[in-house]
Motif scaffolding. Structure first.
Motif, PDB file in Angstrom:
ATOM      1  N   TYR A   1       0.777  -1.239  -0.141  1.00 54.40           N
ATOM      2  CA  TYR A   1       0.032   0.074  -0.192  1.00 54.40           C
ATOM      3  C   TYR A   1       0.943   1.449   0.261  1.00 54.40           C
ATOM      4  CZ  TYR A   1      -3.460  -3.197   1.288  1.00 54.40           C
ATOM      5  OH  TYR A   1      -4.426  -4.494   1.430  1.00 54.40           O
ATOM      6  N   PHE A   2       2.146   1.344  -0.030  1.00 56.60           N
ATOM      7  CA  PHE A   2       3.151   2.456   0.047  1.00 56.60           C
ATOM      8  C   PHE A   2       4.311   2.114  -0.874  1.00 56.60           C
ATOM      9  CE2 PHE A   2       1.056   2.350   4.271  1.00 56.60           C
ATOM     10  CZ  PHE A   2       0.468   3.649   4.337  1.00 56.60           C
TER      11      PHE A   2
ATOM     12  N   LEU B   1      -2.676  11.931   3.574  1.00 59.00           N
ATOM     13  CA  LEU B   1      -2.504  10.317   3.704  1.00 59.00           C
ATOM     14  C   LEU B   1      -4.109   9.743   3.704  1.00 59.00           C
ATOM     15  CD1 LEU B   1      -0.681   7.964   3.840  1.00 59.00           C
ATOM     16  CD2 LEU B   1      -0.936   8.452   6.405  1.00 59.00           C
TER      17      LEU B   1
ATOM     18  N   SER C   1      -5.634  10.131  -0.157  1.00 53.83           N
ATOM     19  CA  SER C   1      -5.104   9.458  -1.129  1.00 53.83           C
ATOM     20  C   SER C   1      -5.732   8.350  -2.095  1.00 53.83           C
ATOM     21  CB  SER C   1      -3.798   8.956  -0.667  1.00 53.83           C
ATOM     22  OG  SER C   1      -2.838   9.711  -0.261  1.00 53.83           O
TER      23      SER C   1
ATOM     24  N   ASP D   1      -0.839   4.266  -4.291  1.00 53.79           N
ATOM     25  CA  ASP D   1       0.476   3.600  -3.574  1.00 53.79           C
ATOM     26  C   ASP D   1       1.278   4.740  -3.490  1.00 53.79           C
ATOM     27  OD1 ASP D   1      -0.954   1.248  -3.040  1.00 53.79           O
ATOM     28  OD2 ASP D   1       0.244   0.250  -4.408  1.00 53.79           O
TER      29      ASP D   1
ATOM     30  N   ARG E   1       0.384   7.741  -1.246  1.00 55.70           N
ATOM     31  CA  ARG E   1       0.412   7.284   0.355  1.00 55.70           C
ATOM     32  C   ARG E   1       1.738   7.265   0.811  1.00 55.70           C
ATOM     33  NH1 ARG E   1      -4.207   3.981  -1.058  1.00 55.70           N
ATOM     34  NH2 ARG E   1      -2.976   2.472  -1.959  1.00 55.70           N
TER      35      ARG E   1
END
Length: 477
Positions: free
Chosen positions: A81-82, A125, A128, A286, A289
């Motif tokens: 996810y990042f 965040l 996003s 992604d 984030r």
């Protein structure tokens, strides 16, 4: 299995290529030399506005390098996810400088700046996942316009570097500064023209190194500061005190964060075009984030919002090195520079005119990449030409006349004072109005879009081989 372009989904793309460790770090160092000046500029400016001492500004610079390196590693290598897992260098965003200077000059000083960044980053965040869904509104007519403006907006930075970087310095715009920039540019072009293979891909780095050596021989480079100060030092947590949370500062910084997210989205799409890999809403999300997580955590270590650096997108285009692991290697160098101030002082010794000469090629290539993307757009029976024209116009306004928005409300000034965000907003809105909303569309919608392309046909008796080839191509169409 689902196919993405010419490859199967889930298989490695160009960005997943792994080069030998030595090459990765050499190419990665080129990225760091390209963006180093942009990373240290915000802490120098904001620290000066806040009235900090030289030692305190040094802490801001080290923290900026440390966080930029960590953010780059997160963006390129990624965790669930990042991270977009693309060759994107993260650095301290210049878009927030004017707002941070205004807040830092107030009663709360840097503590208010850091508090506003933490809250605004957390808001970024949270939104996003929704913000990334606008990726469908970024077709080539939009991305091409944005990429072109990114390049155009960066070129004045290269010119200012070539003139010396400091308008108040006695040698600002001197022939010695511009001559040094011209020498660096000449080396870059010479290497690009005469050298093949790996060395040709290092033309920017070679130009910077040779330019710096030449500057040292002519007395234009000063390495005296390299040996002064600590060699190793860990970043301090909340070294400027606990953050203060002021509503006005938070609102202003949140608007800036939206601008940064717009610019980062454009950079992610731009590097996707250059790398020729799929960039969907999930990948943009992604990437955003990772961007916003780094921004939220940055004040803990004493630095400012992070974002993708457009100039390094241009470096990917020039070198053809698309590996994200190369950029990750550069990120580890940035991380080390944050821990070893002596290394940072060494890199800081590269004269700005040297960077300016290399930047002409580097930043111009970003604009050229945008033009190449626009060449793939269909302009027949639609208003795409109008979209490009107006987006470029709005993008150039703050570059050509920086005070244009001075009389507007503050939020307008913050958003549109960045040519990149202005072009992004205008291009997206016009694309929705002209292409997404089909009602009322006509085959010949505008006299502007009906303008024929200008073609220059070479003379029939031209003796130049290239002209002869072009003539044959025209005849065969």
């Amino acid at each position: 299995m689902k196919r993405i372009g010419h490859r199967v989904a889930g298989t490695p793309g160009p960005e997943d290529e792994r080069l030998p460790l030595g090459k990765s770090y050499v190419y990665g160092l080129q990225h760091i030399l390209t963006m180093y000046g942009g990373v240290i500029a915000p802490p120098l400016i904001v620290g000066g506005a806040a009235g900090l001492t030289g030692v305190e500004i040094g802490l801001l610079v080290s923290a900026a390098l440390f966080v930029s390196g960590a953010a780059t590693l997160l963006q390129t290598l990624g965790v669930p996810y990042f991270g977009a897992k693309l060759p994107l260098v993260q650095g301290i965003s210049f878009a927030s400088v004017s707002t941070m200077v205004a807040v830092a000059s107030g009663p709360g000083g840097l503590r208010s700046v850091f508090g506003a960044i933490m809250v605004a980053g957390a808001i970024g965040l949270l939104i996003s996942p929704f913000f990334c869904r606008i990726v469908r509104y970024f077709p080539p007519v939009v991305t091409g316009s944005i990429i072109t403006v990114i390049g155009i907006s960066l070129l004045p930075v290269a010119v200012r570097w070539a003139m010396g970087g400091n308008a108040k310095a006695p040698d600002w715009g001197s022939m010695s500064n511009i001559g040094l920039a011209g020498f660096s540019l000449f080396i870059v072009l010479l290497v690009s023209r005469l050298v093949q293979g790996t060395l040709s891909r290092l033309s920017i780095l070679i130009g910077i190194v040779v330019g710096t050596l030449f500057a040292a021989l002519t007395g234009k480079a000063d390495f005296d500061a390299v040996g002064k100060g600590a060699i190793f030092e860990l970043p301090q947590v909340f070294s400027f005190g606990t953050p203060l949370f002021q509503i006005g500062a938070i609102i202003s910084m949140t608007v800036v964060i939206l601008v940064i997210m717009t610019e980062t989205t454009a950079d992610i799409l731009a590097v996707g075009e250059i790398v020729e890999t799929k960039v969907d809403a999930r990948r943009v999300g992604d990437g955003l984030r990772a961007d916003m997580l780094a921004t939220t955590v940055a004040p803990v270590f004493g630095t400012f919002p992070a974002s993708a650096f457009a100039q390094n997108v241009g470096l990917v285009a020039i070198t053809g090195i698309k590996s994200r692991y190369v950029v990750a290697a550069g990120g580890s160098v940035l991380f080390a520079l944050g821990l070893f101030p002596v290394l940072g002082r060494l890199v800081a010794s590269v004269p700005l005119p040297v960077l300016g000469g290399a930047g002409i090629v580097l930043f111009g290539s970003v604009a050229a990449s945008g033009i190449r993307t626009l060449s793939k757009v269909s302009y027949d029976g639609n208003l795409n030409l109008v979209i490009v024209a107006v987006a470029l116009g709005f993008g150039v306004i703050p570059i050509a006349v920086p005070e244009f928005y001075a009389a507007f409300p503050e939020w307008v000034h913050i958003v549109f004072d960045s040519g990149i965000s202005a072009a992004s907003i205008v291009a997206v809105l016009l694309n929705i109005l002209f292409n997404e909303i089909k009602a009322g569309n006509r085959p010949t919608p505008s006299v502007v879009s009906a303008a024929p392309p200008v073609l220059v046909h070479p003379a029939e008796d031209s003796e130049h081989p290239a002209d002869t080839a072009r003539t044959s191509a025209v005849r065969n169409e």
